[in-house]
Design an enzyme around this catalytic site. Structure first.
Site, short mmCIF file in Angstrom:
data_model
loop_
_atom_site.label_atom_id
_atom_site.label_comp_id
_atom_site.label_asym_id
_atom_site.label_seq_id
_atom_site.Cartn_x
_atom_site.Cartn_y
_atom_site.Cartn_z
N CYS A 28 69.83 -22.11 18.86
CA CYS A 28 71.22 -21.53 18.79
C CYS A 28 70.42 -20.65 17.68
CB CYS A 28 71.64 -22.95 17.59
SG CYS A 28 70.32 -23.40 16.22
N HIS A 57 62.34 -28.80 14.48
CA HIS A 57 61.42 -30.07 14.62
C HIS A 57 61.22 -29.74 15.98
CE1 HIS A 57 63.86 -32.01 11.45
NE2 HIS A 57 62.71 -31.94 10.66
N HIS A 90 66.39 -26.51 8.07
CA HIS A 90 67.16 -27.79 7.52
C HIS A 90 66.67 -27.38 6.43
CE1 HIS A 90 64.32 -28.45 10.81
NE2 HIS A 90 64.57 -29.13 11.72
N HIS A 140 66.29 -38.05 6.55
CA HIS A 140 66.11 -36.67 7.44
C HIS A 140 65.84 -35.29 6.13
CE1 HIS A 140 67.62 -33.09 9.74
NE2 HIS A 140 67.03 -34.16 11.06
N GLU A 142 67.42 -32.45 6.04
CA GLU A 142 68.44 -31.78 5.75
C GLU A 142 68.95 -32.35 4.77
OE1 GLU A 142 71.34 -30.15 9.16
OE2 GLU A 142 72.54 -30.95 7.82
N THR A 180 74.33 -31.29 10.06
CA THR A 180 74.94 -30.76 10.58
C THR A 180 74.91 -30.56 12.48
OG1 THR A 180 72.85 -29.39 10.63
CG2 THR A 180 74.46 -28.68 9.64
N SER A 239 66.60 -34.62 15.24
CA SER A 239 68.27 -35.68 15.48
C SER A 239 69.41 -34.50 16.69
CB SER A 239 68.87 -35.21 13.76
OG SER A 239 70.38 -35.45 13.80
N ASN A 240 69.63 -33.88 16.70
CA ASN A 240 70.32 -33.05 17.55
C ASN A 240 69.91 -33.23 18.72
OD1 ASN A 240 69.36 -29.98 18.88
ND2 ASN A 240 68.79 -29.78 16.98
N SER A 283 66.57 -26.94 19.12
CA SER A 283 65.59 -26.52 18.64
C SER A 283 64.20 -26.13 19.61
CB SER A 283 64.70 -27.23 17.37
OG SER A 283 64.76 -28.38 17.83
C1 2E4 Z 1 68.18 -27.09 10.92
C2 2E4 Z 1 69.79 -27.74 11.15
O1 2E4 Z 1 68.37 -31.51 12.27
P1 2E4 Z 1 67.43 -31.51 13.82
O2 2E4 Z 1 65.96 -32.45 13.79
O3 2E4 Z 1 68.38 -31.04 14.88
O4 2E4 Z 1 66.39 -30.16 14.11
P2 2E4 Z 1 66.03 -29.47 14.92
O5 2E4 Z 1 65.18 -28.60 14.15
O6 2E4 Z 1 65.60 -30.15 16.09
O7 2E4 Z 1 67.14 -28.45 15.16
C3 2E4 Z 1 67.48 -27.20 14.85
C4 2E4 Z 1 68.61 -27.82 13.12
C5 2E4 Z 1 67.20 -26.62 12.35
C6 2E4 Z 1 69.15 -27.77 13.41
N1 2E4 Z 1 70.05 -27.86 11.70
FE1 SF4 Z 2 71.34 -24.66 14.38
FE2 SF4 Z 2 71.20 -26.14 12.80
FE3 SF4 Z 2 72.51 -23.95 12.20
FE4 SF4 Z 2 73.91 -25.90 14.50
S1 SF4 Z 2 72.94 -26.00 11.68
S2 SF4 Z 2 73.49 -23.22 13.97
S3 SF4 Z 2 71.68 -26.36 15.21
S4 SF4 Z 2 70.47 -24.07 13.06
#
Ligand code: 2E4
Ligand code: SF4
Length: 349
Positions: A28, A57, A90, A140, A142, A180, A239-240, A283
């Site tokens: 993303c 991650h 995060h 987590h 975040e 998020t 997480s996502n 990610s």
């Molecule tokens: C920051 C916020 O939060 P998650 O474990 O899904 O993070 P990941 O690093 O896999 O994905 C990118 C990201 C980073 C998502 N939200």
């Molecule tokens: Fe990507 Fe996380 Fe930002 Fe959403 S909040 S755009 S998943 S890094």
């Protein structure tokens, strides 16, 4: 494209091997920005550049940045004075910025702007006297970073079972926010229960679950009913990505697995199946999905049909710290200049 109704195994073309490939999938705007921030810092300031926690991650991303000279640490206390540190996508609590200053570090903040948006909402609600109920997963990064924006005023709600347990100071002054990257449906269900318990509950001004999380879940909901197997490319601590497996299973995929790399796919998962859904977490670099598609093609799944759910145009500019010289970076981070830079400045000035 149209997905045939029902399961591939029972519909007309059910025995034909095919892959339903999710669009959008993978990295993303916030991840692209965070990874580019580390690469850019390495180019501009030279190795080593320290990164607090995994920048995102994903094992592959972390390994490839390590090869370029990034050094990943868990805490700023591990970083030598006079170094540059990047904070992960995060987000971090303000106390982490304070630690970095005390440790005489220059900082580059790669927090995703959509996480920063949630931080600002938390600060504003706290300033207005609200107790904040943060829907998210305990531990987590975040969640830790967001809770640190208003210590003592944010209460974690880790699923519907926490709704009855949470304690607030004044039930008429309560707002909710979320991580998020949660499941959209589960979060709505938890927020509804919070609203039942706290009728005066105030909602966030806009969705906290970001566009990328929502879009990836929505296309998985489309392909899951037709998928005998759903392969989600992503790391176990993402997480996502984990949510995509759950959403797939919840919407009819007969099986779903999370893999970092194509060689983690078990040949036995393919026995007696026809349709395989493929997607990847926010990610995940696209090269890893292409490896999975090549692995499947070698085994007869070479008919790949893209399934679309909206288009993504979001882009973020790089952290503005990267426009600074090394010396300016230390000055604006509020840290003393390392001796080597003081000497350099004196020599030039
Ligand atoms: C920051 C916020 O939060 P998650 O474990 O899904 O993070 P990941 O690093 O896999 O994905 C990118 C990201 C980073 C998502 N939200
Ligand atoms: Fe990507 Fe996380 Fe930002 Fe959403 S909040 S755009 S998943 S890094």
């Amino acid at each position: 494209m149209e997905i045939p109704e029902g399961r591939a195994g029972v519909s007309g073309e059910g025995s034909r091997r095919r892959v339903l490939l999710a669009v959008p999938r993978g990295s993303c705007a916030g991840v692209d920005r965070a990874v580019a921030a580390v690469e850019n810092a390495l180019e501009q300031y030279g190795a080593p550049v320290y990164v607090r926690k995994q920048i995102v991650h994903n094992k592959y991303v972390v390994r490839s940045l390590e090869r370029q000279g990034a050094v990943f640490v868990e805490e700023t206390a591990e970083i030598p004075e006079g170094s540059i540190v990047v904070f992960s996508a995060h987000g971090v609590a303000p106390s982490v910025h304070d630690e970095a200053r005390r440790g005489k570090l220059a900082t580059i903040d790669a927090t995703c702007p959509l996480v920063t948006k949630v931080h600002k909402e938390a600060v504003r609600f706290a300033e207005e006297g609200y107790d904040i109920l943060l829907i998210g997963h305990e531990g987590h990064e975040e969640v830790i970073g967001t809770m640190g924006q208003a210590p003592g005023r944010i209460h974690l709600v880790d699923g519907p079972e926490d709704v009855l347990k949470v304690q607030v100071r004044d039930a008429s002054k309560v707002a909710w926010l979320s991580q998020t990257t949660l499941s959209v449906d589960e979060t709505v269900a938890t927020a509804v229960r919070l609203g039942e318990r706290f009728p005066a509950l105030v909602s966030p001004p806009s969705d906290d679950i970001c566009y990328a999380t929502q879009n990836r879940q929505s296309v998985v909901k489309q392909i899951a009913p037709a998928s005998d197997l759903l392969i989600v490319v992503g790391s176990k601590n993402s997480s996502n990505s984990v949510r995509l497996v759950e959403v797939g299973l919840g919407h009819g995929a007969r099986a779903a697995h999370l893999v970092d790399f194509a060689d983690e796919i078990d040949e036995r998962w393919l026995e007696g199946i026809a349709t395989i859904g493929v997607t990847s977490g926010a990610s995940v670099p696209e090269v890893l999905v292409q490896d999975v598609l090549a692995w499947l093609a070698e085994r007869g799944w070479d008919d790949v049909q893209s399934v679309h759910s909206g288009t993504e145009t979001q882009q973020f500019s790089l952290p503005r710290e990267l426009q600074r010289t090394r010396a300016e970076l230390f000055q604006t981070s509020g840290s003393d200049l390392p001796t080597s830079l003081v000497d350099e400045q004196e020599a030039s000035g």
